[in-house]
Design a protein around this motif. Sequence first.
Motif, mmCIF file in Angstrom:
data_model
loop_
_atom_site.group_PDB
_atom_site.id
_atom_site.type_symbol
_atom_site.label_atom_id
_atom_site.label_comp_id
_atom_site.label_asym_id
_atom_site.label_seq_id
_atom_site.Cartn_x
_atom_site.Cartn_y
_atom_site.Cartn_z
ATOM 1 N N ARG A 1 95.856 71.159 22.981
ATOM 2 C CA ARG A 1 95.905 72.136 21.893
ATOM 3 C C ARG A 1 95.091 73.384 22.187
ATOM 4 O O ARG A 1 95.434 74.484 21.731
ATOM 5 C CB ARG A 1 95.463 71.451 20.599
ATOM 6 N N HIS A 2 94.023 73.265 22.985
ATOM 7 C CA HIS A 2 93.256 74.461 23.306
ATOM 8 C C HIS A 2 94.076 75.419 24.165
ATOM 9 O O HIS A 2 93.943 76.642 24.044
ATOM 10 C CB HIS A 2 91.955 74.072 24.027
ATOM 11 N N ARG A 3 94.943 74.884 25.032
ATOM 12 C CA ARG A 3 95.778 75.746 25.855
ATOM 13 C C ARG A 3 96.797 76.505 25.006
ATOM 14 O O ARG A 3 97.095 77.678 25.266
ATOM 15 C CB ARG A 3 96.504 74.922 26.919
ATOM 16 N N VAL A 4 97.347 75.826 24.005
ATOM 17 C CA VAL A 4 98.309 76.477 23.103
ATOM 18 C C VAL A 4 97.652 77.636 22.366
ATOM 19 O O VAL A 4 98.221 78.730 22.252
ATOM 20 C CB VAL A 4 98.884 75.448 22.109
ATOM 21 N N LEU A 5 96.428 77.417 21.885
ATOM 22 C CA LEU A 5 95.713 78.461 21.157
ATOM 23 C C LEU A 5 95.454 79.681 22.041
ATOM 24 O O LEU A 5 95.694 80.828 21.633
ATOM 25 C CB LEU A 5 94.381 77.906 20.629
ATOM 26 N N ILE A 6 94.955 79.447 23.243
ATOM 27 C CA ILE A 6 94.594 80.554 24.135
ATOM 28 C C ILE A 6 95.838 81.322 24.571
ATOM 29 O O ILE A 6 95.863 82.562 24.561
ATOM 30 C CB ILE A 6 93.821 80.014 25.358
ATOM 31 N N ALA A 7 96.901 80.598 24.944
ATOM 32 C CA ALA A 7 98.109 81.260 25.449
ATOM 33 C C ALA A 7 98.772 82.120 24.376
ATOM 34 O O ALA A 7 99.211 83.245 24.654
ATOM 35 C CB ALA A 7 99.095 80.207 25.964
ATOM 36 N N THR A 8 98.853 81.623 23.149
ATOM 37 C CA THR A 8 99.517 82.392 22.101
ATOM 38 C C THR A 8 98.714 83.629 21.714
ATOM 39 O O THR A 8 99.299 84.695 21.453
ATOM 40 C CB THR A 8 99.759 81.518 20.860
ATOM 41 N N ASP A 9 97.390 83.537 21.693
ATOM 42 C CA ASP A 9 96.586 84.719 21.381
ATOM 43 C C ASP A 9 96.695 85.767 22.487
ATOM 44 O O ASP A 9 96.761 86.967 22.219
ATOM 45 C CB ASP A 9 95.120 84.334 21.165
ATOM 46 N N PHE B 1 100.472 78.303 17.333
ATOM 47 C CA PHE B 1 99.034 78.543 17.158
ATOM 48 C C PHE B 1 98.505 77.837 15.913
ATOM 49 O O PHE B 1 97.520 77.095 15.971
ATOM 50 C CB PHE B 1 98.750 80.050 17.060
ATOM 51 N N GLU B 2 99.150 78.057 14.765
ATOM 52 C CA GLU B 2 98.649 77.478 13.518
ATOM 53 C C GLU B 2 98.754 75.961 13.513
ATOM 54 O O GLU B 2 97.887 75.266 12.970
ATOM 55 C CB GLU B 2 99.399 78.067 12.326
ATOM 56 N N SER B 3 99.812 75.418 14.097
ATOM 57 C CA SER B 3 99.951 73.963 14.168
ATOM 58 C C SER B 3 98.862 73.359 15.043
ATOM 59 O O SER B 3 98.260 72.333 14.698
ATOM 60 C CB SER B 3 101.333 73.584 14.708
ATOM 61 N N ALA B 4 98.589 73.975 16.190
ATOM 62 C CA ALA B 4 97.540 73.473 17.078
ATOM 63 C C ALA B 4 96.170 73.585 16.423
ATOM 64 O O ALA B 4 95.343 72.676 16.527
ATOM 65 C CB ALA B 4 97.565 74.245 18.393
ATOM 66 N N ARG B 5 95.920 74.692 15.742
ATOM 67 C CA ARG B 5 94.615 74.881 15.084
ATOM 68 C C ARG B 5 94.387 73.828 14.008
ATOM 69 O O ARG B 5 93.331 73.191 13.949
ATOM 70 C CB ARG B 5 94.533 76.289 14.474
ATOM 71 N N TRP C 1 87.337 84.271 23.497
ATOM 72 C CA TRP C 1 86.365 83.427 22.787
ATOM 73 C C TRP C 1 86.792 81.960 22.840
ATOM 74 O O TRP C 1 85.986 81.061 23.111
ATOM 75 C CB TRP C 1 86.255 83.910 21.336
ATOM 76 N N LEU C 2 88.066 81.701 22.574
ATOM 77 C CA LEU C 2 88.569 80.328 22.637
ATOM 78 C C LEU C 2 88.452 79.762 24.050
ATOM 79 O O LEU C 2 88.096 78.595 24.238
ATOM 80 C CB LEU C 2 90.026 80.292 22.173
#
Length: 386
Positions: free
Chosen positions: A40-48, A82-86, A147-148
């Motif tokens: 999930r951290h990879r999903v957050l970073i990639a989408t941002d 992003f929102e689902s992973a967060r 930051w993530l």
Amino acid sequence: MLVYQRTDSPLLSAITFAISYLPWLVGGPLLSTLADRFPRHRVLIATDAARALLVAGMAVPGTPLPLLLGLLFVVAVCGPPFESARSALVADVLDGDRYALATSLTNVGSQVAQVLGFVLGGTLVAILSPSAALLLDAATFAVSAVWLWARLQRRPAPDDGGGTERPRSMWRDAAEGLRLIGRTPRLLAIIAVTWVGMLFANASEGIAAPLVEQLGQGPAQVGVLLGANPAGVTVGGLLIARALTQERRERLVPHLVVLSLAPILLAGLVTVWSGPGSGAYAAVVALMFVAGLGAAWSIPLNVAFVQSVPPAYRGRAFGVAVSGLYGVQGIGALGAGALAEGLTAGTVVGLIGALGLLAVVPPLVGYLRTQGHVAAAPPAAGPSEA
């Protein structure tokens, strides 16, 4: 504001606002499965990181309007994963009352960010230009991605207990999320209240520009008006998060839903009866703030929903719920814009409040009938889900 300045069309302005929501409706359940398929951290970073580049492209002066809207649509496509992973990651890290409090504070933080973003955005558009405001917006996505990357603990992708012999399919994962919700009356009731309530609670945001113009105010006041509702949610969220247990929060939901819609009806009446003027504008902003206080009902429903879903299914189940949530907000904004082509913005706002109060009654009845019900058991799986 950029589209409204170029076209003077409430409908095109509303379409622009709605584009940020519609990808959830057309692809949210499918895209949200990424939060359960990859770390999930990879999903957050990639989408941002992707959104930083796309919004920077929108900031290029003279970008044709169709391309501008296309880039905005792709930016919005990054929202579901992003929102689902967060949301799923927070539920992985915390449980019980700590999760409930964290969810409430996260929602409050999000609302504060919306207030600051709307007000700052309106101010930057008035002082600088829409392109400069977009470029600064791109920088915020870049800061978030860095930051993530630097601070977020690495965790493996969640295991659904299905074993490695089965090929993973995004379509199958999305269908499993839908089936989990479909066999759980309590989850269905929560989703119904959330979708119908938000459909009408946020529809007026799509015609904020023509509404402010009808009240005789300028671009900076659009940001203030848009920030009034999130400001109310911030205050209401803090009150119910700190002062009430989750059980009491859930019992308050029907009252809060009514409070989130009745002031919108009154805001429409004030606009129609009072006409242009700073007094009418201030009254409408105050009423939108009160509506935001009521809209804090989304916090206990968010907690109740996510806690009812098994960890390995949280990304896709949350994706289904939020896809519909964002989708109906986009539909509401489009409907408001279409009506504002033939009616005054104030009249449309009054209609939104009145219709919302009527439409939310059946979902609230279903919600009350399923209180105390437990979520359906997930499909049989291996030891990792036991």
